[in-house]
Scaffold this active site. Sequence first.
Site, PDB file in Angstrom:
ATOM      1  N   LYS A  60       0.742  -1.206   0.175  1.00  0.00           N
ATOM      2  CA  LYS A  60       0.035   0.051   0.014  1.00  0.00           C
ATOM      3  C   LYS A  60       0.803   1.335  -0.040  1.00  0.00           C
ATOM      4  O   LYS A  60       0.597   2.108  -0.943  1.00  0.00           O
ATOM      5  CB  LYS A  60      -1.026   0.076   1.239  1.00  0.00           C
ATOM      6  CG  LYS A  60      -1.781   1.307   1.459  1.00  0.00           C
ATOM      7  CD  LYS A  60      -2.511   1.352   2.685  1.00  0.00           C
ATOM      8  CE  LYS A  60      -1.898   1.923   4.041  1.00  0.00           C
ATOM      9  NZ  LYS A  60      -1.570   3.260   4.224  1.00  0.00           N
ATOM     10  N   ASN A  61       1.846   1.347   0.808  1.00  0.00           N
ATOM     11  CA  ASN A  61       2.672   2.684   1.131  1.00  0.00           C
ATOM     12  C   ASN A  61       3.701   2.950  -0.276  1.00  0.00           C
ATOM     13  O   ASN A  61       4.096   3.905  -0.215  1.00  0.00           O
ATOM     14  CB  ASN A  61       3.204   2.568   2.422  1.00  0.00           C
ATOM     15  CG  ASN A  61       2.354   2.812   3.547  1.00  0.00           C
ATOM     16  OD1 ASN A  61       1.109   3.030   3.342  1.00  0.00           O
ATOM     17  ND2 ASN A  61       3.038   2.746   4.804  1.00  0.00           N
ATOM     18  N   CYS A  64      -6.109  13.428  12.128  1.00  0.00           N
ATOM     19  CA  CYS A  64      -6.736  11.944  11.684  1.00  0.00           C
ATOM     20  C   CYS A  64      -6.597  11.079  12.937  1.00  0.00           C
ATOM     21  O   CYS A  64      -6.197  11.639  14.005  1.00  0.00           O
ATOM     22  CB  CYS A  64      -5.778  11.438  10.676  1.00  0.00           C
ATOM     23  SG  CYS A  64      -4.394  10.464  11.105  1.00  0.00           S
ATOM     24  N   ARG A 106      -0.654  14.947  12.833  1.00  0.00           N
ATOM     25  CA  ARG A 106       0.024  14.688  11.269  1.00  0.00           C
ATOM     26  C   ARG A 106      -0.184  16.113  10.515  1.00  0.00           C
ATOM     27  O   ARG A 106      -0.749  16.118   9.318  1.00  0.00           O
ATOM     28  CB  ARG A 106      -0.777  13.367  10.583  1.00  0.00           C
ATOM     29  CG  ARG A 106      -0.587  12.223  11.498  1.00  0.00           C
ATOM     30  CD  ARG A 106      -1.317  11.177  10.819  1.00  0.00           C
ATOM     31  NE  ARG A 106      -0.632  10.506   9.681  1.00  0.00           N
ATOM     32  CZ  ARG A 106      -0.643   9.307   9.109  1.00  0.00           C
ATOM     33  NH1 ARG A 106      -1.751   8.674   9.437  1.00  0.00           N
ATOM     34  NH2 ARG A 106       0.298   9.017   8.263  1.00  0.00           N
ATOM     35  N   ASP A 138       4.196   1.162  12.122  1.00  0.00           N
ATOM     36  CA  ASP A 138       2.986   0.355  11.705  1.00  0.00           C
ATOM     37  C   ASP A 138       3.014  -0.894  12.007  1.00  0.00           C
ATOM     38  O   ASP A 138       1.949  -1.758  11.590  1.00  0.00           O
ATOM     39  CB  ASP A 138       2.971   0.597  10.088  1.00  0.00           C
ATOM     40  CG  ASP A 138       2.618   1.937   9.472  1.00  0.00           C
ATOM     41  OD1 ASP A 138       2.183   2.585  10.354  1.00  0.00           O
ATOM     42  OD2 ASP A 138       3.009   2.140   8.320  1.00  0.00           O
TER      43      ASP A 138
HETATM   44  C1  UD1 Z   1       3.911   7.338   6.207  1.00  0.00           C
HETATM   45  C2  UD1 Z   1       3.043   5.784   6.008  1.00  0.00           C
HETATM   46  C3  UD1 Z   1       2.437   5.564   7.332  1.00  0.00           C
HETATM   47  C4  UD1 Z   1       3.573   5.362   8.428  1.00  0.00           C
HETATM   48  C5  UD1 Z   1       4.344   6.463   8.623  1.00  0.00           C
HETATM   49  C6  UD1 Z   1       5.708   6.347   9.315  1.00  0.00           C
HETATM   50  C7  UD1 Z   1       2.276   6.224   3.786  1.00  0.00           C
HETATM   51  C8  UD1 Z   1       1.193   6.273   2.877  1.00  0.00           C
HETATM   52  N1  UD1 Z   1       2.061   6.333   5.092  1.00  0.00           N
HETATM   53  O1  UD1 Z   1       2.877   8.184   6.515  1.00  0.00           O
HETATM   54  O2  UD1 Z   1       1.789   4.033   7.218  1.00  0.00           O
HETATM   55  O3  UD1 Z   1       2.917   5.142   9.558  1.00  0.00           O
HETATM   56  O4  UD1 Z   1       4.861   6.942   7.054  1.00  0.00           O
HETATM   57  O5  UD1 Z   1       6.408   5.387   8.849  1.00  0.00           O
HETATM   58  O6  UD1 Z   1       3.357   5.768   3.235  1.00  0.00           O
HETATM   59  N2  UD1 Z   1       5.175  14.991  10.326  1.00  0.00           N
HETATM   60  C9  UD1 Z   1       5.439  16.340  10.585  1.00  0.00           C
HETATM   61  N3  UD1 Z   1       5.276  17.275   9.686  1.00  0.00           N
HETATM   62  C10 UD1 Z   1       5.130  16.944   8.248  1.00  0.00           C
HETATM   63  C11 UD1 Z   1       5.066  15.556   8.172  1.00  0.00           C
HETATM   64  C12 UD1 Z   1       5.388  14.657   9.284  1.00  0.00           C
HETATM   65  O7  UD1 Z   1       5.350  17.004  11.853  1.00  0.00           O
HETATM   66  O8  UD1 Z   1       5.257  17.827   7.500  1.00  0.00           O
HETATM   67  C13 UD1 Z   1       5.471  14.205  11.506  1.00  0.00           C
HETATM   68  C14 UD1 Z   1       4.049  13.424  11.581  1.00  0.00           C
HETATM   69  O9  UD1 Z   1       2.872  14.043  12.216  1.00  0.00           O
HETATM   70  C15 UD1 Z   1       4.376  11.999  12.438  1.00  0.00           C
HETATM   71  C16 UD1 Z   1       5.764  11.763  11.772  1.00  0.00           C
HETATM   72  O10 UD1 Z   1       6.257  13.367  11.328  1.00  0.00           O
HETATM   73  O11 UD1 Z   1       4.262  12.197  13.552  1.00  0.00           O
HETATM   74  C17 UD1 Z   1       6.049  10.881  10.881  1.00  0.00           C
HETATM   75  O12 UD1 Z   1       5.184  11.198   9.657  1.00  0.00           O
HETATM   76  P1  UD1 Z   1       5.727  10.655   8.092  1.00  0.00           P
HETATM   77  O13 UD1 Z   1       6.901   9.973   8.297  1.00  0.00           O
HETATM   78  O14 UD1 Z   1       5.584  11.869   7.114  1.00  0.00           O
HETATM   79  O15 UD1 Z   1       4.379   9.820   8.039  1.00  0.00           O
HETATM   80  P2  UD1 Z   1       3.551   9.783   6.626  1.00  0.00           P
HETATM   81  O16 UD1 Z   1       4.167   9.836   5.500  1.00  0.00           O
HETATM   82  O17 UD1 Z   1       2.183  10.586   6.942  1.00  0.00           O
END
Ligand code: UD1
Length: 421
Positions: free
Chosen positions: A22-23, A116, A121, A308
Amino acid sequence: MDKFVIKGGHKLSGSVEISSSKNASLPILCATLLIPFDVKFSQLPHLNDVSTLIDLLKDLGAIAQIDGDQTIINCKNIHKQEAQYDLVRKMRASVLVLGPLLARFKQAKVSLPGGCAIGTRPVDLHLFGLEKLGAKISIEAGYISAVADKLIGCQIVLPFPSVGATENIMMAAVLAEGVTTIENAAREPEIEELGLFLNRFGAKVEGAGTATIKIHGIKSTEFKMPKDSYRVQGDRIEAATFVIAGLITRSKISVTGFKPSTLSSVFDYLRQMGAEIQELSNGVAVSASEIKGGVTIDTAPYPGFPTDVQAQMMALLCSANSDSVITENIFENRFMHVPELNRMGSDIQLKGPSAFIKGGAKFQGAPVMCTDLRASAALVLAGLIASGETEVLRVYHMDRGYDQIDVKLRSLGADIQRVKS
Ligand code: UD1
């Protein structure tokens, strides 16, 4: 809303094949927005999140042809650069259209994903990277707008290795002028795969999967069409979930169709806990007569222990001989499975970001509620060993990210039925 009804206590046996990730599929589907011709896929996973993303691409003007296991996406005639709230609210990963739309059309508008279930996030790091490339970003009426005369390659040092931010910046940088370097990039295997996918079409991405990614910008006329259709790699999180299903039922099963090296951190802990994990060429064979517990696990960006898999690991640790601790460092509020597991008979105490898990739980079947994707998986795993009947409600959360988990578990010998409402 469908539910699963599970009668616990059955041993599992045999082999299960993991579906495409999926990811990895979601950012790769967003990357098709960069490419002005047919992109062919084989065996995209049957997941609601994948359908939602294809609907989003279609809303922007893409043509999607789905014929059995073959999918062709054509983004030649994208006529809209705006991802609407209705689609983005269903799935946060929709924000990944921002980078490719901006790169190709110099403008993009995407609804803010909003809060969410597993935390706030934010997307500040995505926007930080795109601004560095030259975008002007504004936020108005719940939408992020990004415009640029042109994107210019530069050095971007991420304060945190966000998976989504790394992907969005990578996709934008493919069509930027000059060289972009992303430092402290996320190193997840899905990022490595996005790089490989882009390069197959003529992009010049180096180092994807390491902390430093270098992208040499190309012109859109330099994209080239590969001969074969693309198959996304096996889902390492689905694989970990099935491995844990084997171990929680103290069974011997094989889980195939994924790269075992992508789950090293999970397997290290499982081996410490007494699991036998034998690596096969395309998966693993697992078994355990007892699960010891006594571990302290911290979730961390790859190659650390994946957030995850935290919920599924917690279900397994409840069944272990001794107590353990899991600390969640990636998402706040990612413990919504805890009250539900405790309703089934476990003893897990939460203190800040840590969960203190008492071993030796005897799960009893109960009606429980899915709250997010991986929390739901933990409830199904607990149901496999619970006495009596477990009803897992709201399985649409699972259908977002698990390709027919009920069918696959049944093929291994579990008694799990989907009851349609
Ligand atoms: C992706 C995965 C998700 C997984 C996560 C961490 C997909 C579709 N989803 O989510 O399944 O759990 O990686 O391995 O691939 N953050 C910020 N600012 C930002 C972006 C992120 O503060 O601009 C924080 C988020 O709130 C969170 C952390 O960083 O606490 C990790 O987020 P991120 O690595 O971006 O995860 P996703 O890409 O949302």
